[in-house]
Design a protein around this motif. Structure first.
Motif, PDB file in Angstrom:
ATOM      1  N   LEU A  84       0.828  -1.207   0.000  1.00 61.23           N
ATOM      2  CA  LEU A  84       0.000   0.000   0.000  1.00 61.23           C
ATOM      3  C   LEU A  84       0.862   1.258   0.000  1.00 61.23           C
ATOM      4  CD1 LEU A  84      -2.802  -1.006   2.559  1.00 61.23           C
ATOM      5  CD2 LEU A  84      -2.931  -0.984   0.048  1.00 61.23           C
ATOM      6  N   ALA A  85       1.951   1.241   0.764  1.00 61.05           N
ATOM      7  CA  ALA A  85       2.835   2.403   0.826  1.00 61.05           C
ATOM      8  C   ALA A  85       3.519   2.627  -0.523  1.00 61.05           C
ATOM      9  CB  ALA A  85       3.883   2.205   1.916  1.00 61.05           C
ATOM     10  N   ARG A  86       3.901   1.543  -1.163  1.00 60.21           N
ATOM     11  CA  ARG A  86       4.545   1.650  -2.472  1.00 60.21           C
ATOM     12  C   ARG A  86       3.586   2.280  -3.484  1.00 60.21           C
ATOM     13  NH1 ARG A  86       5.325  -1.002  -7.302  1.00 60.21           N
ATOM     14  NH2 ARG A  86       7.484  -0.909  -8.099  1.00 60.21           N
ATOM     15  N   ALA A  87       2.337   1.817  -3.478  1.00 61.64           N
ATOM     16  CA  ALA A  87       1.345   2.367  -4.409  1.00 61.64           C
ATOM     17  C   ALA A  87       1.092   3.844  -4.137  1.00 61.64           C
ATOM     18  CB  ALA A  87       0.038   1.572  -4.299  1.00 61.64           C
ATOM     19  N   ARG A  88       1.059   4.220  -2.856  1.00 59.67           N
ATOM     20  CA  ARG A  88       0.847   5.625  -2.493  1.00 59.67           C
ATOM     21  C   ARG A  88       2.000   6.479  -2.997  1.00 59.67           C
ATOM     22  NH1 ARG A  88       0.377   6.874   3.818  1.00 59.67           N
ATOM     23  NH2 ARG A  88       2.572   6.208   3.726  1.00 59.67           N
TER      24      ARG A  88
END
Length: 459
Positions: free
Chosen positions: A448-452
């Motif tokens: 999720l952090a990577r996508a953000r």
């Protein structure tokens, strides 16, 4: 003959200090150093580095006294006070020529400019092998990418054998010297020797025992595979030219054979040169600006709670936490880990790289504006020669690759010491079942952090 003196900055060495040797050859028997604690506080310098600096100044003063040179340490407070204090010093000692090595940061350049009318200030490039402005593109511009810079740098020096200038004085006319009583010495840096024989031994052991294996082992933080010389380079206790000359004694063709393992560490010296040339060509880098202006509008998150968790080594990602705790405890961090934690802060937490840069400077024994800024902007993808923004370090796979059995993690995250190696890189499922130890939960989910981060940079 005019009366000469030498002005020490971050070049705290006698041997291999060509500007000092030139001053001594021109009659200098006085040297000075301006102690600028207020300025260092403004620059966010780490207390452990100031401690190392004080210890080295005491050693330097004693060494110079053996050769009849007196070191005057002047409490200036900040750079603004230096011109008047320098004027007083030159008048008292009838100094008309002052030798020094250049410092390339914006405030330091302005300081020297303010002193030009006081004394004949002779500046040298003793902190670098290649002078700024000499390694440029065909059109005369500074390189924006490292690899072409390295190739051009090597073209300048291939076939050249480096030597260190001989110290011209003997010990027949020593003088007396006493260290200032107002030093704030705390002993934080005691594990790092400041005496020349010890430093010569460190250099010798690295070149003889580690240099050929540096390429193979440098990325593994549980192995002492790095040189351990970065604090000494940061204060100019050793110079890159000295180190390269020493390497060439053992490997005369090291510059002609960049594919050989022993060149790998020399490559790090060239990176250091690259970042220094950059701050000369682009002074805005000293002022907190992104090198790549298109990322001026990245929507960084202002989450001080998560930033503090990162500072404290409480992110829930063991390799990140071990690295940050190593920094907080020792004032030093392994280079592979610097990349991992910088990527985590800027990509996983999407927190402005400038916060991380400042925190590093406040803790690092080897704090250095050019290299620190260059490394942080590289990790944040805002800088010169930065990795593309869509490349984001996965802290779990980095941990599995470079600390496979968790040896390094167990040193600095003792609450995980009993977790099996299979689970130690992200131990939360294991801890949920077996309930061993008290370890922080993950601040963010990696995917999720990577996508953000990708969305933020793409925008």
């Amino acid at each position: 003959m005019t009366n000469s003196a030498f002005w020490f900055r971050r070049d705290l060495r006698i041997f291999g200090n060509e500007a000092l040797i030139e001053a001594v050859n021109n009659g200098a028997r006085d040297a000075l150093f301006f102690y600028c604690d207020k300025q260092w506080q403004q620059h966010g310098s780490a207390s452990i580095q100031i401690d190392l600096l004080e210890r080295r100044l005491i050693e330097l003063g004693n060494m110079l006294a053996e050769y009849g040179v007196c070191l005057h340490i002047i409490d200036a407070g900040d750079f603004a006070a230096i011109p008047e204090l320098l004027k007083q010093f030159c008048t008292t000692h009838q100094i008309s020529a002052l030798y020094a090595n250049k410092e390339y940061e914006v405030n330091e350049v302005a300081r020297d400019k303010a002193c030009e009318n006081i004394v004949n200030l002779k500046l040298y490039d003793g902190d670098l092998i290649a002078k700024p402005g000499t390694v440029v593109t065909a059109s005369g511009d500074m390189f924006r990418v490292f690899t072409p810079f390295k190739k051009a740098w090597l073209k300048h020096f291939v076939g050249q054998s480096f030597t260190v200038a001989n110290w011209p004085l003997n010990q027949e006319q020593p003088t007396t010297w006493a260290a200032p009583t107002w030093f704030k010495y705390t002993g934080e840096s005691e594990k790092w020797p400041v005496e020349d024989p010890h430093i010569v031994d460190i250099v010798s052991k690295f070149i003889n025992n580690k240099l050929c294996d540096y390429q193979q082992y440098r990325d593994f933080p549980a192995i002492k595979g790095t040189s351990g010389l970065s604090p000494y380079l940061a204060l100019g206790i050793v110079s890159p030219k000295q180190l390269l000359a020493e390497i060439q004694l053992h490997y005369p063709e090291v510059l002609e054979q960049p594919s050989k393992p022993e060149f790998c560490w020399v490559n790090e010296i060239i990176w250091r040169e690259f970042y220094r040339h950059l701050i000369v060509a682009y002074p805005k880098l000293c002022k907190g600006f992104n090198f790549n202006q298109k990322y001026d509008f990245v929507a960084w998150r202002d989450d001080q709670q998560q930033f503090q968790a990162w500072c404290d080594g409480q992110t829930g990602y063991p390799i990140v936490d071990a690295a940050m705790r190593q920094l907080n405890k020792t004032g030093w961090m392994h280079n592979r880990l610097r990349m991992i934690v910088a990527s985590f802060l800027t990509k996983h937490l999407l927190i402005d790289w400038r916060q991380g840069e400042a925190y590093f400077m406040s803790k690092l024994l080897d704090g250095d504006l050019a290299s620190n800024n260059g490394g942080w902007q590289w990790a944040a993808s805002t800088g010169c020669d930065a990795q593309p923004y869509f490349r984001i370090f996965n802290p779990i796979t980095q941990s599995e690759k470079f600390d496979p059995d968790g040896s390094f993690i167990r040193i600095y995250v003792p609450e995980l010491k009993d977790v099996p190696a299979k689970y130690i890189h992200f131990p939360h499922d294991y801890l949920a079942v077996y309930g061993k130890g008290q370890y922080a939960g993950p601040l963010v989910d990696h995917k999720l952090a990577r996508a953000r981060a990708l969305d933020a940079f793409k925008a």
